[in-house]
Design an enzyme around this catalytic site. Structure first.
Site, PDB file in Angstrom:
ATOM      1  N   ARG A  17     -38.322  -7.381 -18.767  1.00  0.00           N
ATOM      2  CA  ARG A  17     -37.769  -6.136 -19.063  1.00  0.00           C
ATOM      3  C   ARG A  17     -37.154  -5.698 -20.208  1.00  0.00           C
ATOM      4  O   ARG A  17     -36.771  -4.425 -20.451  1.00  0.00           O
ATOM      5  CB  ARG A  17     -37.268  -5.866 -17.901  1.00  0.00           C
ATOM      6  CG  ARG A  17     -38.186  -5.519 -16.757  1.00  0.00           C
ATOM      7  CD  ARG A  17     -37.718  -4.608 -15.443  1.00  0.00           C
ATOM      8  NE  ARG A  17     -37.077  -3.843 -15.887  1.00  0.00           N
ATOM      9  CZ  ARG A  17     -35.688  -3.787 -14.952  1.00  0.00           C
ATOM     10  NH1 ARG A  17     -34.831  -4.264 -14.078  1.00  0.00           N
ATOM     11  NH2 ARG A  17     -35.172  -2.253 -14.980  1.00  0.00           N
ATOM     12  N   THR A  83     -32.639 -18.419  -7.345  1.00  0.00           N
ATOM     13  CA  THR A  83     -30.615 -19.210  -7.413  1.00  0.00           C
ATOM     14  C   THR A  83     -30.218 -20.276  -6.468  1.00  0.00           C
ATOM     15  O   THR A  83     -29.507 -20.906  -7.987  1.00  0.00           O
ATOM     16  CB  THR A  83     -29.587 -17.483  -7.143  1.00  0.00           C
ATOM     17  OG1 THR A  83     -30.211 -17.053  -5.881  1.00  0.00           O
ATOM     18  CG2 THR A  83     -30.423 -16.361  -8.185  1.00  0.00           C
ATOM     19  N   ASN A 173     -24.218  -7.125  -2.984  1.00  0.00           N
ATOM     20  CA  ASN A 173     -24.043  -8.656  -3.273  1.00  0.00           C
ATOM     21  C   ASN A 173     -24.243  -8.288  -4.993  1.00  0.00           C
ATOM     22  O   ASN A 173     -25.029  -7.970  -5.270  1.00  0.00           O
ATOM     23  CB  ASN A 173     -24.971  -9.822  -2.819  1.00  0.00           C
ATOM     24  CG  ASN A 173     -24.566 -11.306  -3.423  1.00  0.00           C
ATOM     25  OD1 ASN A 173     -23.957 -11.358  -4.013  1.00  0.00           O
ATOM     26  ND2 ASN A 173     -25.559 -12.303  -3.733  1.00  0.00           N
ATOM     27  N   TYR A 352     -17.220  -0.936 -56.284  1.00  0.00           N
ATOM     28  CA  TYR A 352     -18.062  -2.637 -55.470  1.00  0.00           C
ATOM     29  C   TYR A 352     -16.643  -3.438 -55.906  1.00  0.00           C
ATOM     30  O   TYR A 352     -16.878  -4.260 -57.086  1.00  0.00           O
ATOM     31  CB  TYR A 352     -18.796  -3.036 -55.438  1.00  0.00           C
ATOM     32  CG  TYR A 352     -19.560  -4.013 -54.979  1.00  0.00           C
ATOM     33  CD1 TYR A 352     -19.164  -4.197 -53.966  1.00  0.00           C
ATOM     34  CD2 TYR A 352     -20.067  -5.196 -56.067  1.00  0.00           C
ATOM     35  CE1 TYR A 352     -19.623  -5.435 -52.946  1.00  0.00           C
ATOM     36  CE2 TYR A 352     -20.401  -6.206 -55.064  1.00  0.00           C
ATOM     37  CZ  TYR A 352     -19.963  -6.572 -54.038  1.00  0.00           C
ATOM     38  OH  TYR A 352     -20.380  -7.700 -53.825  1.00  0.00           O
ATOM     39  N   ASN A 363      -4.414  -1.591 -59.359  1.00  0.00           N
ATOM     40  CA  ASN A 363      -4.923  -0.301 -59.524  1.00  0.00           C
ATOM     41  C   ASN A 363      -6.375  -0.536 -60.171  1.00  0.00           C
ATOM     42  O   ASN A 363      -6.828  -0.703 -61.260  1.00  0.00           O
ATOM     43  CB  ASN A 363      -3.947   0.873 -60.757  1.00  0.00           C
ATOM     44  CG  ASN A 363      -4.721   1.964 -59.888  1.00  0.00           C
ATOM     45  OD1 ASN A 363      -4.598   2.705 -59.125  1.00  0.00           O
ATOM     46  ND2 ASN A 363      -5.681   2.657 -61.162  1.00  0.00           N
ATOM     47  N   ALA A 366     -11.623   4.327 -60.239  1.00  0.00           N
ATOM     48  CA  ALA A 366     -12.566   5.110 -59.727  1.00  0.00           C
ATOM     49  C   ALA A 366     -13.962   4.657 -60.198  1.00  0.00           C
ATOM     50  O   ALA A 366     -14.040   4.791 -61.887  1.00  0.00           O
ATOM     51  CB  ALA A 366     -13.333   6.282 -60.231  1.00  0.00           C
ATOM     52  N   SER A 409     -11.320   3.069 -69.516  1.00  0.00           N
ATOM     53  CA  SER A 409     -12.069   3.447 -68.876  1.00  0.00           C
ATOM     54  C   SER A 409     -14.209   2.683 -69.439  1.00  0.00           C
ATOM     55  O   SER A 409     -14.400   3.184 -70.592  1.00  0.00           O
ATOM     56  CB  SER A 409     -12.342   4.673 -68.956  1.00  0.00           C
ATOM     57  OG  SER A 409     -11.410   4.497 -68.239  1.00  0.00           O
TER      58      SER A 409
HETATM   59  C1  UD1 Z   1     -29.075 -11.287  -6.618  1.00  0.00           C
HETATM   60  C2  UD1 Z   1     -28.943 -12.282  -5.688  1.00  0.00           C
HETATM   61  C3  UD1 Z   1     -28.941 -10.825  -4.927  1.00  0.00           C
HETATM   62  C4  UD1 Z   1     -28.319 -10.122  -5.704  1.00  0.00           C
HETATM   63  C5  UD1 Z   1     -28.632 -10.013  -6.835  1.00  0.00           C
HETATM   64  C6  UD1 Z   1     -27.185  -8.937  -8.095  1.00  0.00           C
HETATM   65  C7  UD1 Z   1     -29.957 -14.047  -4.963  1.00  0.00           C
HETATM   66  C8  UD1 Z   1     -31.063 -14.547  -3.435  1.00  0.00           C
HETATM   67  N1  UD1 Z   1     -30.003 -12.471  -4.893  1.00  0.00           N
HETATM   68  O1  UD1 Z   1     -30.910 -11.059  -7.107  1.00  0.00           O
HETATM   69  O2  UD1 Z   1     -28.389 -11.038  -3.361  1.00  0.00           O
HETATM   70  O3  UD1 Z   1     -27.440  -8.371  -4.954  1.00  0.00           O
HETATM   71  O4  UD1 Z   1     -28.298 -10.792  -7.431  1.00  0.00           O
HETATM   72  O5  UD1 Z   1     -27.856  -8.342  -9.410  1.00  0.00           O
HETATM   73  O6  UD1 Z   1     -28.826 -14.999  -5.359  1.00  0.00           O
HETATM   74  N2  UD1 Z   1     -31.628 -16.805 -12.420  1.00  0.00           N
HETATM   75  C9  UD1 Z   1     -32.082 -18.496 -13.312  1.00  0.00           C
HETATM   76  N3  UD1 Z   1     -32.990 -18.789 -11.971  1.00  0.00           N
HETATM   77  C10 UD1 Z   1     -33.662 -18.754 -11.011  1.00  0.00           C
HETATM   78  C11 UD1 Z   1     -33.754 -17.543 -10.420  1.00  0.00           C
HETATM   79  C12 UD1 Z   1     -32.881 -16.755 -10.704  1.00  0.00           C
HETATM   80  O7  UD1 Z   1     -31.461 -18.403 -13.956  1.00  0.00           O
HETATM   81  O8  UD1 Z   1     -34.427 -19.330 -10.357  1.00  0.00           O
HETATM   82  C13 UD1 Z   1     -30.575 -16.402 -12.860  1.00  0.00           C
HETATM   83  C14 UD1 Z   1     -31.341 -15.188 -13.257  1.00  0.00           C
HETATM   84  O9  UD1 Z   1     -31.538 -15.531 -14.635  1.00  0.00           O
HETATM   85  C15 UD1 Z   1     -30.796 -14.310 -13.082  1.00  0.00           C
HETATM   86  C16 UD1 Z   1     -29.805 -14.886 -11.467  1.00  0.00           C
HETATM   87  O10 UD1 Z   1     -30.551 -16.098 -12.062  1.00  0.00           O
HETATM   88  O11 UD1 Z   1     -29.075 -14.290 -13.838  1.00  0.00           O
HETATM   89  C17 UD1 Z   1     -30.325 -13.864 -10.461  1.00  0.00           C
HETATM   90  O12 UD1 Z   1     -31.667 -13.640 -10.734  1.00  0.00           O
HETATM   91  P1  UD1 Z   1     -32.589 -13.318 -10.501  1.00  0.00           P
HETATM   92  O13 UD1 Z   1     -33.526 -13.362 -10.449  1.00  0.00           O
HETATM   93  O14 UD1 Z   1     -31.508 -11.618 -11.342  1.00  0.00           O
HETATM   94  O15 UD1 Z   1     -31.784 -12.092  -8.704  1.00  0.00           O
HETATM   95  P2  UD1 Z   1     -31.503 -11.154  -7.994  1.00  0.00           P
HETATM   96  O16 UD1 Z   1     -33.307 -10.902  -6.684  1.00  0.00           O
HETATM   97  O17 UD1 Z   1     -31.122  -9.989  -9.033  1.00  0.00           O
END
Ligand code: UD1
Ligand code: MG
Length: 452
Positions: A17, A83, A173, A352, A363, A366, A409
Site C-alpha cells: 500500500r 506473525t 492489540n 558559496y 571576513n 558578499a 573586490s
Molecule cells: C497484527 C496483529 C493484530 C494487531 C495488529 C496491530 C496478529 C495476528 N495480528 O495484525 O492483533 O492489532 O497487528 O497493528 O499478529 N509480518 C511478517 N510476516 C508475516 C506477517 C506479518 O513479517 O508473515 C510482519 C509485518 O511486516 C508487520 C507485522 O508483522 O510488520 C504485522 O503484520 P500485519 O499483517 O500487518 O498484521 P495485522 O493484520 O496488522
C-alpha cells in the site's frame, strides 16, 4: 529480576500500500528509516540479542538492519504466513537463547522506551506474557484484547475471527509482545492457522499460555504511540507525531522555537541551551547546535556543527561538513559545505563556501565563491585568520589566502596570497573627467532635433 532479552523485529512486510520501490520499513521518519527507529528502541531498552526477520530478496532491509545494529542476526521468512510464522523464522536465535523474548513490528516506529520498560516490567512481576494494548478510537481491523474480570488477558481475537460482541471491544492489540517462558518454541510451534485468514497468528500465543497456567498481562499506551504505517498518509502522520514530540522535548530542554510547528528536526539533532530557532527551519541528519546560537528563518541544515553564539540565516544552507566556530555569522543566501570556519569568522551575504577552511575572524564579502570543482576533482580553498575577502571574488581552488591578507573586490584569485598582502586581480580604473556631462548634453540635443 530481568533476564537476558532477545528482541525479534518483524520486517518482512512488502508494504504494497506504500506504492513504492522501497520496502516499507526503509521509509524514513525524521531522517531515519522506520526499521532504524525500531532498532534504536530495541538497543535502547537493552536488547541483548537482536533478530530481524525480512522477506526474501530484501537485501536493502538486511543492509539497513546491519548498519543500524551490526550485532543483529537477520533471518529470512520465505513465505509470509503470519506473525507467528515470522517469529519462527528466527527459530535458531530463539532456540539458542535462555531468557525473555520480545517482539516488535518494524512498521510501528513511535513506541517509547518508557512504554517498553513498563511492558517488560510485567514479566518481572510474574507475567508469562505481556501485551502492549491501547484504546482505539476506531478499532477497525485490529486484534481485540479480551480480558478477564481480574484485568488479565484471556485471548486476542483478530477482527476477522471476532464475534459481533468481541468486535465491539475497543481495547486493541498493538502487536508488541513480551514472553517469559521456559520453552517459547513449544508455544509458538503449537500455533495453528485455522482462522479466517489461514495465517499463523502470534496473538494465539495468549490463549495457549493461559491454558498452560501462565498469566498474560496487558500494558496500555496511547494510540498514537502504536500507530502502524501501511500507507503514505500514515507515514506523514507518524512524522507529524514524531516531530511534535521532538519539538516539545527541545523546548523542555531550553530551546526557543518561535513557531514550533514549522521547525523540522532529525532523529539525531542536538540543540544546546538558549538556542533560538526562527520559523521554517529544516534539520537533516547530523546537526549539532551549541548553546546560544541562533538559526534564523528559512534555513536548511544537514551534517553541520554550529558553534556557541553563532548566527545562521535567514535563508542559509549548511551542508555536510560545515563546522562553525563560536560566534560565526553565516548570513542570507550563503551555502557552506565541508568548510570549517574559525571563531568569529563572517560570511554574511550571497556566497558559496565549499571544501576548505576559513580562519578565525576572517571576513568573506558578499558574493564570494570558492570555485572548488574543475569538472573532475574537488579542491580546497584555505583562507587565513583575519583575512578580508572583498565582495564578488572568485577563489579558484586549490588556493591559499594567508593570514591577514586582503583580496580586492571582484578579483579572480588563482594563485596563493601571502599573509598581510593585498591581492587585486582586475584592470585599472579608467576615468574620463566631464565625459558624462558632455554625453548627456549631446544626446539631449539629438533627441530634441528628432522630435521636431
Ligand atoms: C497484527 C496483529 C493484530 C494487531 C495488529 C496491530 C496478529 C495476528 N495480528 O495484525 O492483533 O492489532 O497487528 O497493528 O499478529 N509480518 C511478517 N510476516 C508475516 C506477517 C506479518 O513479517 O508473515 C510482519 C509485518 O511486516 C508487520 C507485522 O508483522 O510488520 C504485522 O503484520 P500485519 O499483517 O500487518 O498484521 P495485522 O493484520 O496488522
Ligand atoms: Mg498491520
Amino acid at each position: 529480576m530481568s533476564r537476558p532479552l532477545l528482541t525479534v523485529i518483524l520486517a518482512a512486510g512488502k508494504g504494497t500500500r506504500m506504492r513504492s520501490e522501497l520496502p516499507k520499513v526503509l521509509h524514513r521518519i525524521a531522517g531515519r528509516s522506520m526499521l532504524g527507529h525500531v532498532l534504536a528502541l530495541a538497543q535502547g531498552v537493552g536488547g541483548d540479542r537482536l533478530a530481524v526477520v525480512v522477506g526474501p530478496g530484501m537485501e536493502a532491509v538486511r543492509a539497513e538492519a546491519l548498519a543500524a545494529a551490526p550485532q543483529a542476526t537477520v533471518f529470512v521468512q520465505e513465505n509470509q504466513r503470519g506473525t507467528a510464522d515470522a517469529v519462527l523464522a528466527a527459530r535458531e536465535a530463539i532456540a539458542g537463547h535462555a531468557g525473555d523474548l520480545f517482539v516488535l513490528f518494524a512498521d510501528t516506529p513511535l513506541i517509547t522506551p518508557e512504554t517498553v520498560r513498563k511492558l517488560l516490567g510485567e514479566l518481572d512481576r510474574g507475567a508469562a506474557l505481556a501485551v502492549l494494548g491501547f484504546e482505539a478510537r476506531d478499532p477497525g481491523s485490529y486484534g481485540r484484547l479480551l480480558t478477564a474480570a481480574d484485568g488479565t488477558l484471556e485471548a486476542i481475537r483478530e477482527a476477522k475471527d471476532a464475534s459481533e460482541a468481541e468486535r465491539a471491544v475497543r481495547l486493541c492489540n498493538s502487536g508488541v509482545m513480551a514472553f517469559r517462558l521456559d520453552a517459547p518454541l513449544d508455544v509458538l510451534d503449537r500455533i495453528g492457522n485455522d482462522n479466517a485468514k489461514g495465517e499463523f497468528y502470534l496473538t494465539d500465543a495468549v490463549a495457549l499460555v493461559r491454558a498452560g497456567g501462565g498469566r498474560a498481562a496487558v500494558v496500555l499506551c496511547d494510540e498514537d504511540e502504536v500507530l502502524g504505517v501501511n500507507a503514505r498518509g500514515e507515514l506523514a502522520q507518524a512524522e507529524a507525531l514524531w516531530q511534535r514530540r521532538a519539538r516539545a522535548r527541545a523546548m523542555a530542554e531550553g530551546v526557543t522555537l518561535i513557531a514550533p510547528e514549522t521547525v523540522w528536526l532529525a532523529f539525531d539533532t542536538v540543540l544546546g541551551r538558549d538556542v533560538v530557532i526562527e520559523p521554517n527551519v529544516f534539520f537533516g541528519p547530523g546537526v549539532r547546535v551549541d548553546d546560544g546560537a541562533e538559526i534564523k528563518a528559512n534555513s536548511h541544515l544537514e551534517g553541520a556543527h554550529v558553534g556557541a553564539g553563532a548566527r545562521v540565516g535567514p535563508f542559509a544552507r549548511l551542508r555536510p561538513g560545515a563546522v562553525l566556530g563560536r560566534d560565526v555569522h553565516i548570513g542570507n543566501f550563503v551555502e557552506v559545505k565541508n568548510v570549517a570556519l574559525g571563531d568569529g569568522a563572517k560570511a554574511n551575504h550571497l556566497s558559496y563556501l565549499g571544501d576548505g577552511s576559513v580562519g578565525s575572524n576572517a571576513n568573506i564579502g558578499a558574493g564570494t565563491i570558492f570555485c572548488n570543482y574543475d569538472g573532475f576533482f574537488k579542491h580546497r580553498t584555505e583562507v587565513g585568520a583575519g583575512a578580508f575577502v572583498g565582495s564578488n571574488s572568485a577563489l579558484v581552488a586549490p588556493v591559499k589566502i594567508g593570514d591577514g591578507a586582503y583580496i580586492g573586490s571582484g578579483s579572480v584569485i588563482t594563485k596563493d596570497v601571502a599573509a598581510d598582502s593585498l591581492a587585486l586581480e582586475r584592470s585599472a580604473q579608467d576615468e574620463r573627467p566631464g565625459w558624462a556631462l558632455k554625453f548627456r548634453t549631446m544626446m539631449a540635443r539629438r533627441k530634441a532635433a528628432k522630435g521636431k
